[in-house]
Every structure is written in C-alpha cells, then in structure tokens.
Design an enzyme around this catalytic site. Structure first.
Site, mmCIF file in Angstrom:
data_model
loop_
_atom_site.group_PDB
_atom_site.id
_atom_site.type_symbol
_atom_site.label_atom_id
_atom_site.label_comp_id
_atom_site.label_asym_id
_atom_site.label_seq_id
_atom_site.Cartn_x
_atom_site.Cartn_y
_atom_site.Cartn_z
ATOM 1 N N GLY A 209 2.246 -8.429 -0.973
ATOM 2 C CA GLY A 209 2.873 -7.361 -0.187
ATOM 3 C C GLY A 209 2.132 -7.135 1.118
ATOM 4 N N ASN A 210 2.375 -6.017 1.745
ATOM 5 C CA ASN A 210 1.655 -5.676 2.978
ATOM 6 C C ASN A 210 1.488 -4.164 3.058
ATOM 7 O OD1 ASN A 210 3.944 -4.483 4.587
ATOM 8 N ND2 ASN A 210 4.787 -6.520 4.146
#
Ligand code: PMT
Length: 400
Positions: A209-210
């Site tokens: 993810g980020n």
C-alpha cells in the site's frame, strides 16, 4: 475561499430537542465565515435561547415578528438580504405552516417573503415523520424548490427507533454547502475524483500500500461539490473522515480503481486523480497467509496499467505527480505521457506537502503555460484553486 465565506444565512430554529444541534451548527457556520442570523419559533425558545445563538454568531437572534427595527420591516429586511434560509430543525408543525403558506410568526413570514434558496431539515419521531400529512408538506415544499435534508433512521429522544432523526452538524454543513454552490461554475457537470491509496494483496492478510490519507482527494471532491458539480468519489484506503453530499465508490486495488474510473467517466466532464495508485502489484496473491521459512522471500511484481493515460481526452483530465526528486522534470513527463490537461506536482518528501499533511505546495503544469508554483496552502485552498482551473477548462471544452 469556502463557499460559506461571506454568505448570509438565515437559520430558522423550531421547537425540537434537536434544536441543541442548531447552536453547534450556527457556531461552525460562523467559524467558516458565514454571517448567521437566527430566527427562533416561540417553541424553539423552550429548548434553546436567543442568547445561545447571538453568543456563537455575534449576530442578532429574533423570536418576535413585531420586534421594532427602525426604518425597516424586520421579516422583509431579513428575507431580502439572505443567501439561504435554512430551517434546522424543522418540526412537523412548521413544515405544515410553510407548506400551507401560513404567516403567523417571524419565521413563516420571512419564508414567504424570501427569494433565497430554502433548506429544511426535518427532525421528529418516526410516526410523525412518516405520517401522510408530514409527507404531503414535504412534497409541497420540494415542489416549490426547497431542499429537504433526508432524516436518518435512528433512536429519537423518545427512545423510539425510526426514520426522523436529524443528521449531525457535519452532514448538515455539507448539505448547506451543496445548496449554496448549486448554481456555481460546475453546475450540471459531473466530476469524478479519486482519493486514497490502492492496496495490492500479497495474501489474505497483507498488501502493498502507500501513505495516502485521502485528505487531498476529499478536499477536491468537496470543492467540486461546492461548485455545483455532481461528484463521484472513487475512494481507495483512507484515514481521513470522508466528505458528504456525493456518490462514493469504494475500491481496493488499482484494477478496481481503473474499472470504477472507466465506468464513471463515461458520462463525466472531468476526472481528477488525487489517489495514490500502485504502479506494481504482486503477480499472484497467495490463497493462504504466507508462513516464515527461514529463507529470503522474493515477490515478483508486475506493472499496473496507467489509469489516467488510458482515459479518453474528451473529458478534462487532471493528475498529480507525487515526487521525491527532480520534481518538475518528472511531472512534465507525466503531463505528456498521461495526456493530462493539468498536472499538479507535489514534493512528497516534504512534511508540509506530502501524505497525511493538512497543507500542500503544488506546481501547476499545463501544455501551454510555463510551470506555475503556488504558495503553501491548506489542502482545501489548493482544491479551490484546482477547481477554478478545472471549471475554466470544462467551460472551454463545452463551447468548443
Ligand atoms: O491523500 P493525502 O494524504 O492527502 O496525500 C495527497 C497525495 C500526496 C496522495 C496527492 O497529493 C498526490 O500526489 N496524488 C497522486 C499520487 C500518485 O499516484 O502519484 P504518481 O506520480 O505516482 O502518479 C501520477 C498520476 O497518475 C496521479 O494522478 C495518479 O493518480 C495517476 N496514476 C498513477 C499510477 C497508475 N497506475 N495510474 C494512474 O492513473
């Protein structure tokens, strides 16, 4: 500047226990730059006092139709200078009086006199709300152009659980903003906004993810709504509270986001991609949780498609460039490779302009102009500037 800034709002308050929320609402509207003048029905004053409202708005709060107002007729003066009449909470009795055009107190006389948009937020027990008489009042008010805030299902003060509960202050403010912005620069247009970070599954419990919080995308979606646009918010993983008054489409992966963007841009006038999209995903996601083996673990990643690049140029296409080095050079490449009308470059290595921050500092890139750096601003202010540019391009395109 927010759509509330400098707006003159007449707040009509009726005799309901939900009237206590109207005090918090008046305070928040005042803090957002609106000038709020309050009209209480005489029964509203059993629950809250004019002093409560004058204290939080620094403006008068009236009850009596015949309050002396030298040189003016009070209800006409109030009606003429209003940008919005918001009746919050609206009881069954006052809804019926408004619908029938009765003029027996200051609120109803002002309603009959004003040409400003009208919003009513019903609040009452479920039985009263669903009663045919109340529904007929609401239908009449809708027919005459009033905006009716849908009450929620929930527990009323009586303990009964049914539809009739007034929404919370944030939701009411979103509705007020949408009504005030209705004839704005994007009135009748559809704007699709992406927000948040995509998640690419490795196995049932882990993902790549980020750090996107959704704040930038949410601010853009709110700004588009406040310009009168119908907004479709395509929302990946976020941590910020989501905005209201728009269609929200939840997505997880970049592929989900791509499918949602393609579906919703088919009818749209503009796409603004503020979401942080994974450029790569694991080639395969395991069916079961990955176990420790004592050996290094290699994960093969494959490229995701570029969502913005594959959207047709018939609509206004706006992207961001989240960079940590060579910000302008990389953003310029993205402007061309993605066929975007505008790219907003932000240096995400800076705490004040990156993921999760309440502020952003962007450089505007477009085909025909040299890069234009904007000062550090709140994300809501950056969003307002972006929407001005988007609205101008949408207008240009619709006249081409
Ligand atoms: O959410 P916040 O915490 O408020 O943070 C805001 C933000 C930093 C996420 C936001 O301001 C921002 O920069 N968003 C873009 C993030 C990103 O994916 O940037 P990029 O440079 O990798 O991609 C460039 C553009 O192409 C972006 O508009 C992106 O949405 C789009 N893209 C990227 C990859 C991909 N496969 N398809 C795309 O369409």
């Amino acid at each position: 500047m927010s759509v509330l800034s400098g707006k003159r709002i007449l707040l009509g308050v009726c005799g309901s226990i939900a009237a206590f929320k109207a005090v918090a609402l008046a305070s928040q509207l005042n803090q957002a730059g609106a000038e709020v003048t309050t009209i209480l029905t005489k029964d509203a004053a059993r629950f809250v006092t004019p002093l409560s409202f004058t204290s939080v708005t620094q403006q008068p709060a009236y009850i009596d139709l015949f309050t002396p107002d030298p040189g003016r007729i009070l209800h006409i003066a109030l009606a003429e200078k209003a940008d919005l009449l918001a009746v919050i909470p609206a009881t069954a009795h006052t809804l019926a009086r408004l619908a029938q055009g009765l003029s027996d107190d200051l609120l109803t006389c002002t309603y009959l006199s004003t040409r400003a948009p009208v919003l009513v937020a019903p609040a009452m027990d479920g039985g009263m709300y669903s009663n045919a008489a109340t529904q007929a009042s609401l239908a009449t008010l809708r027919d005459s152009g009033a905006h009716v805030v849908e009450p929620l299902e929930g527990r009323a003060a009586s303990g009964l659980v049914a539809k009739g509960r007034m929404p919370e202050v944030d939701a009411l403010i979103a509705e007020i903003r949408a009504v005030l912005g209705k004839n704005g620069s994007l009135s009748g247009k559809i704007v699709v906004v992406t927000a948040g970070g995509t998640q690419e599954p490795l196995d049932p419990v882990r993902y790549i993810g980020n750090r996107s919080s959704g704040k930038m995308g949410f601010a853009l979606a709110e700004a588009a709504r406040d310009c009168g646009a119908r907004v479709v918010l395509i929302k990946a993983a976020t941590t910020a509270p989501p905005p209201l008054g728009m269609t929200s489409v939840p997505v997880t992966t970049a592929a989900d986001m791509q499918a949602a963007v393609n579906e919703h841009t088919a009818q749209a006038d503009a796409l603004i991609m503020a979401g942080a999209v994974a450029d790569y995903r694991p080639e395969t996601a395991r069916d079961q949780k990955t176990k420790r083996t004592g050996d290094p673990l290699a994960i093969r990643l494959v490229e995701n498609e570029d969502i913005l690049a594959q959207v047709p140029r018939t609509l206004v296409k706006v992207g961001f460039a989240a960079e940590t080095e060579d910000v302008l050079k990389n953003a310029e490449k993205k402007l061309t490779s993605k066929g975007a009308d505008l790219i907003f470059a932000n240096d995400v290595s800076h705490p004040e302009s990156g993921f999760g921050a309440d502020t952003n500092r962007v450089v505007v890139l477009s085909k025909d102009h040299s890069p234009e750096p904007l000062p550090l601003m709140a994300k809501s202010e950056v969003a307002a500037v972006i929407l001005e540019r988007v609205a101008a391009l949408v207008q240009e395109r619709s006249h081409a």
